[in-house]
Motif scaffolding. Structure first.
Motif, PDB file in Angstrom:
ATOM      1  N   PRO A  95     -21.804 139.485  54.001  1.00  0.00           N
ATOM      2  CA  PRO A  95     -21.223 138.115  53.256  1.00  0.00           C
ATOM      3  C   PRO A  95     -20.402 137.265  53.962  1.00  0.00           C
ATOM      4  CG  PRO A  95     -20.618 140.739  53.389  1.00  0.00           C
ATOM      5  CD  PRO A  95     -21.884 140.639  54.428  1.00  0.00           C
ATOM      6  N   ARG A  96     -19.739 136.624  53.318  1.00  0.00           N
ATOM      7  CA  ARG A  96     -18.892 135.421  53.543  1.00  0.00           C
ATOM      8  C   ARG A  96     -18.056 134.610  52.676  1.00  0.00           C
ATOM      9  NH1 ARG A  96     -21.417 132.135  57.650  1.00  0.00           N
ATOM     10  NH2 ARG A  96     -22.469 133.672  58.668  1.00  0.00           N
ATOM     11  N   GLY A  97     -17.238 136.229  51.965  1.00  0.00           N
ATOM     12  CA  GLY A  97     -15.894 136.423  51.045  1.00  0.00           C
ATOM     13  C   GLY A  97     -16.654 136.122  49.468  1.00  0.00           C
ATOM     14  N   LEU A  98     -14.766 136.849  48.651  1.00  0.00           N
ATOM     15  CA  LEU A  98     -15.103 135.934  47.498  1.00  0.00           C
ATOM     16  C   LEU A  98     -14.815 135.508  47.275  1.00  0.00           C
ATOM     17  CD1 LEU A  98     -15.127 137.354  44.928  1.00  0.00           C
ATOM     18  CD2 LEU A  98     -12.963 138.641  45.468  1.00  0.00           C
ATOM     19  N   HIS A  99     -15.521 134.159  46.101  1.00  0.00           N
ATOM     20  CA  HIS A  99     -14.643 133.205  45.732  1.00  0.00           C
ATOM     21  C   HIS A  99     -14.504 132.695  44.334  1.00  0.00           C
ATOM     22  CE1 HIS A  99     -16.313 131.853  49.918  1.00  0.00           C
ATOM     23  NE2 HIS A  99     -15.723 130.841  50.362  1.00  0.00           N
ATOM     24  N   PHE A 100     -12.991 132.100  44.431  1.00  0.00           N
ATOM     25  CA  PHE A 100     -13.020 131.852  42.807  1.00  0.00           C
ATOM     26  C   PHE A 100     -13.965 130.176  42.641  1.00  0.00           C
ATOM     27  CE2 PHE A 100      -8.944 133.911  43.206  1.00  0.00           C
ATOM     28  CZ  PHE A 100      -9.923 135.376  42.919  1.00  0.00           C
ATOM     29  N   LYS A 101     -14.376 130.377  41.228  1.00  0.00           N
ATOM     30  CA  LYS A 101     -14.101 128.555  40.291  1.00  0.00           C
ATOM     31  C   LYS A 101     -13.211 128.575  40.334  1.00  0.00           C
ATOM     32  CE  LYS A 101     -19.450 128.695  40.668  1.00  0.00           C
ATOM     33  NZ  LYS A 101     -19.681 127.792  41.146  1.00  0.00           N
ATOM     34  N   MET A 102     -12.716 127.507  40.451  1.00  0.00           N
ATOM     35  CA  MET A 102     -11.728 126.646  39.418  1.00  0.00           C
ATOM     36  C   MET A 102     -12.043 125.845  38.415  1.00  0.00           C
ATOM     37  SD  MET A 102      -8.392 127.841  41.748  1.00  0.00           S
ATOM     38  CE  MET A 102      -7.119 127.557  40.322  1.00  0.00           C
ATOM     39  N   ALA A 103     -11.238 124.969  37.347  1.00  0.00           N
ATOM     40  CA  ALA A 103     -11.500 123.697  36.940  1.00  0.00           C
ATOM     41  C   ALA A 103     -10.195 122.886  36.739  1.00  0.00           C
ATOM     42  CB  ALA A 103     -12.184 123.734  35.410  1.00  0.00           C
ATOM     43  N   ARG A 145     -20.861 113.273  34.640  1.00  0.00           N
ATOM     44  CA  ARG A 145     -19.548 113.178  34.277  1.00  0.00           C
ATOM     45  C   ARG A 145     -18.632 114.454  34.883  1.00  0.00           C
ATOM     46  NH1 ARG A 145     -17.908 108.945  31.761  1.00  0.00           N
ATOM     47  NH2 ARG A 145     -15.934 109.300  32.030  1.00  0.00           N
ATOM     48  N   VAL A 146     -19.110 114.503  35.836  1.00  0.00           N
ATOM     49  CA  VAL A 146     -18.854 115.846  36.822  1.00  0.00           C
ATOM     50  C   VAL A 146     -18.922 116.020  38.373  1.00  0.00           C
ATOM     51  CG1 VAL A 146     -19.551 117.210  34.782  1.00  0.00           C
ATOM     52  CG2 VAL A 146     -21.468 116.905  37.385  1.00  0.00           C
ATOM     53  N   ALA A 147     -18.204 116.134  39.080  1.00  0.00           N
ATOM     54  CA  ALA A 147     -17.019 116.144  40.160  1.00  0.00           C
ATOM     55  C   ALA A 147     -16.722 117.694  40.645  1.00  0.00           C
ATOM     56  CB  ALA A 147     -15.671 115.020  40.076  1.00  0.00           C
ATOM     57  N   ALA A 148     -17.327 118.164  42.014  1.00  0.00           N
ATOM     58  CA  ALA A 148     -16.221 119.133  42.438  1.00  0.00           C
ATOM     59  C   ALA A 148     -16.119 118.737  43.875  1.00  0.00           C
ATOM     60  CB  ALA A 148     -17.975 120.084  43.005  1.00  0.00           C
ATOM     61  N   LEU A 149     -14.915 119.615  43.843  1.00  0.00           N
ATOM     62  CA  LEU A 149     -14.067 118.896  45.044  1.00  0.00           C
ATOM     63  C   LEU A 149     -14.440 119.804  45.826  1.00  0.00           C
ATOM     64  CD1 LEU A 149     -10.405 118.750  43.605  1.00  0.00           C
ATOM     65  CD2 LEU A 149     -12.237 117.195  43.305  1.00  0.00           C
ATOM     66  N   GLY A 150     -14.138 118.956  47.739  1.00  0.00           N
ATOM     67  CA  GLY A 150     -14.764 120.212  48.569  1.00  0.00           C
ATOM     68  C   GLY A 150     -14.155 119.047  50.166  1.00  0.00           C
ATOM     69  N   ASN A 151     -14.309 119.829  51.389  1.00  0.00           N
ATOM     70  CA  ASN A 151     -14.444 119.027  51.953  1.00  0.00           C
ATOM     71  C   ASN A 151     -12.422 118.878  52.609  1.00  0.00           C
ATOM     72  OD1 ASN A 151     -16.288 119.313  53.810  1.00  0.00           O
ATOM     73  ND2 ASN A 151     -17.171 118.178  52.409  1.00  0.00           N
ATOM     74  N   GLY A 160     -14.592 120.391  38.899  1.00  0.00           N
ATOM     75  CA  GLY A 160     -14.225 121.860  39.477  1.00  0.00           C
ATOM     76  C   GLY A 160     -14.281 122.177  40.910  1.00  0.00           C
ATOM     77  N   LEU A 161     -14.445 123.346  41.263  1.00  0.00           N
ATOM     78  CA  LEU A 161     -14.067 122.917  43.483  1.00  0.00           C
ATOM     79  C   LEU A 161     -14.413 124.926  43.296  1.00  0.00           C
ATOM     80  CD1 LEU A 161     -11.037 124.471  44.020  1.00  0.00           C
ATOM     81  CD2 LEU A 161      -9.762 123.063  43.356  1.00  0.00           C
ATOM     82  N   ASN A 162     -14.699 125.633  44.321  1.00  0.00           N
ATOM     83  CA  ASN A 162     -15.080 126.559  44.717  1.00  0.00           C
ATOM     84  C   ASN A 162     -13.766 127.053  46.302  1.00  0.00           C
ATOM     85  OD1 ASN A 162     -16.902 127.141  43.148  1.00  0.00           O
ATOM     86  ND2 ASN A 162     -18.591 126.705  44.796  1.00  0.00           N
ATOM     87  N   VAL A 163     -13.304 128.118  45.708  1.00  0.00           N
ATOM     88  CA  VAL A 163     -12.207 127.826  46.637  1.00  0.00           C
ATOM     89  C   VAL A 163     -11.873 129.664  46.755  1.00  0.00           C
ATOM     90  CG1 VAL A 163     -10.061 128.380  45.173  1.00  0.00           C
ATOM     91  CG2 VAL A 163      -9.965 128.142  47.703  1.00  0.00           C
ATOM     92  N   ARG A 164     -11.485 130.089  48.751  1.00  0.00           N
ATOM     93  CA  ARG A 164     -12.226 131.622  48.616  1.00  0.00           C
ATOM     94  C   ARG A 164     -11.064 132.788  48.157  1.00  0.00           C
ATOM     95  NH1 ARG A 164     -14.701 133.508  53.427  1.00  0.00           N
ATOM     96  NH2 ARG A 164     -13.162 135.543  52.661  1.00  0.00           N
ATOM     97  N   ALA A 165     -11.030 133.456  47.917  1.00  0.00           N
ATOM     98  CA  ALA A 165     -10.205 134.239  47.099  1.00  0.00           C
ATOM     99  C   ALA A 165      -8.680 134.246  47.499  1.00  0.00           C
ATOM    100  CB  ALA A 165     -10.810 135.613  46.439  1.00  0.00           C
ATOM    101  N   ASP A 166      -8.688 134.800  48.872  1.00  0.00           N
ATOM    102  CA  ASP A 166      -7.916 135.125  49.942  1.00  0.00           C
ATOM    103  C   ASP A 166      -7.209 133.714  50.842  1.00  0.00           C
ATOM    104  OD1 ASP A 166      -9.487 133.899  51.982  1.00  0.00           O
ATOM    105  OD2 ASP A 166     -10.231 135.637  53.037  1.00  0.00           O
ATOM    106  N   ASN A 167      -7.732 132.555  50.474  1.00  0.00           N
ATOM    107  CA  ASN A 167      -7.006 131.555  50.642  1.00  0.00           C
ATOM    108  C   ASN A 167      -5.418 131.079  49.697  1.00  0.00           C
ATOM    109  OD1 ASN A 167      -6.141 128.877  51.498  1.00  0.00           O
ATOM    110  ND2 ASN A 167      -7.994 127.730  51.567  1.00  0.00           N
TER     111      ASN A 167
END
Length: 269
Positions: free
Chosen positions: A111-119, A192-198, A230-237
């Motif tokens: 496991p590497r953690g629970l994550h949320f998808k957000m938009a 016409r989509v983008a995912a944020l990161g880094n 959109g983006l993915n983020v750790r649920a504990d962040n």
């Protein structure tokens, strides 16, 4: 009777993914020619109906499996149980619970953690942020970015090719050093989509809201060419999630990330 297929038709794949674009944002972006050659698409079909899709992205140092669906995801579980022997011996994975369970019998899942998808649902909030101190970063800054991430965000996944999209921005201090950076993991003007990161800030400069400003500037730039961010983020962040909510992002779904390996002495994964 359902059957498994390797998918090659972008239109067919896209029609499935666009049923729930915020959930499948990363996969939609990978339909772009920039990423397409590094993708393998598995599908579960019943006649001409596509019931489930899983994507294996091979463009990085470690293959990544994207296998998420709304519950109950029984079709996705069936797909993975029938394709598990086709997957690499070692890969990273973004999994819905049913997908995880389908792999558990044949693979070791770390496991590497629970994550949320957000938009981004309320882009009007971006206009409340003063972005005058933000600059666009070019490929000439790639080495600088690598050093910055090594210090500020060790272990992150950064593909230097993405700087070529022009969708990386930064804030510098008085000495010219980068203090905060925001970029993308996926960008497709075609889809016409983008995912944020880094997105990160140097440790000594944290607590000043710099990441919020950089992210706002990046989103305002992206909205000139995309409709969905959109983006993915750790649920504990908690801090990051609060930042994204202030900028107009909302919860989409949760999933878990895993490092997946072949079980010892099993003939497949």
């Amino acid at each position: 009777m359902s059957n498994v297929a390797i998918l090659h038709d972008k239109q067919e794949i896209g029609a499935y993914l666009w049923r729930d674009p915020a959930l499948h944002l990363y996969a939609i972006g990978d339909l772009d020619d920039f990423f397409w050659s590094s993708t393998v698409w598995y599908g579960l079909k019943e006649g001409e109906n596509l019931l489930a899709v899983a994507l294996l992205y091979t463009g990085g140092d470690l293959p990544t499996l994207l296998a998420t669906a709304r519950q109950p995801a029984t079709a996705l579980a069936t797909l993975l149980s029938r394709t598990v022997h086709l997957l690499p011996q070692r890969f990273y994975a973004h999994l819905s619970p049913e997908a995880r369970d389908a792999l558990a019998a044949a693979c070791l899942l770390e496991p590497r953690g629970l994550h949320f998808k957000m938009a981004l649902r309320d882009p009007g909030r971006l206009n409340d942020i003063d972005i005058s101190g933000v600059e666009r970063l070019t490929p000439a800054a790639t080495d600088e970015l690598l050093a910055f991430y090594a210090h500020s965000y060790p272990g992150n996944w950064f593909d230097p090719r993405m700087v070529e999209t022009g969708q990386y921005v930064g804030i510098r201090g008085e000495n010219g050093n980068l203090l905060s950076v925001a970029g993308v993991h996926v960008y497709s003007a075609e889809q016409r989509v983008a995912a944020l990161g880094n997105i990160t800030t140097a440790p000594a400069a944290r607590g000043r809201g710099l990441a919020t400003v950089a992210t706002a500037a990046l989103c305002r730039s992206l909205l000139q060419t995309v409709d969905l961010i959109g983006l993915n983020v750790r649920a504990d962040n908690v801090a990051a999630i609060a930042c994204y909510r202030r900028l107009g992002f909302a919860f989409v779904a949760e999933y878990e990330e895993y490092m997946v390996r072949l079980k010892p002495f099993s003939g497949n994964c």
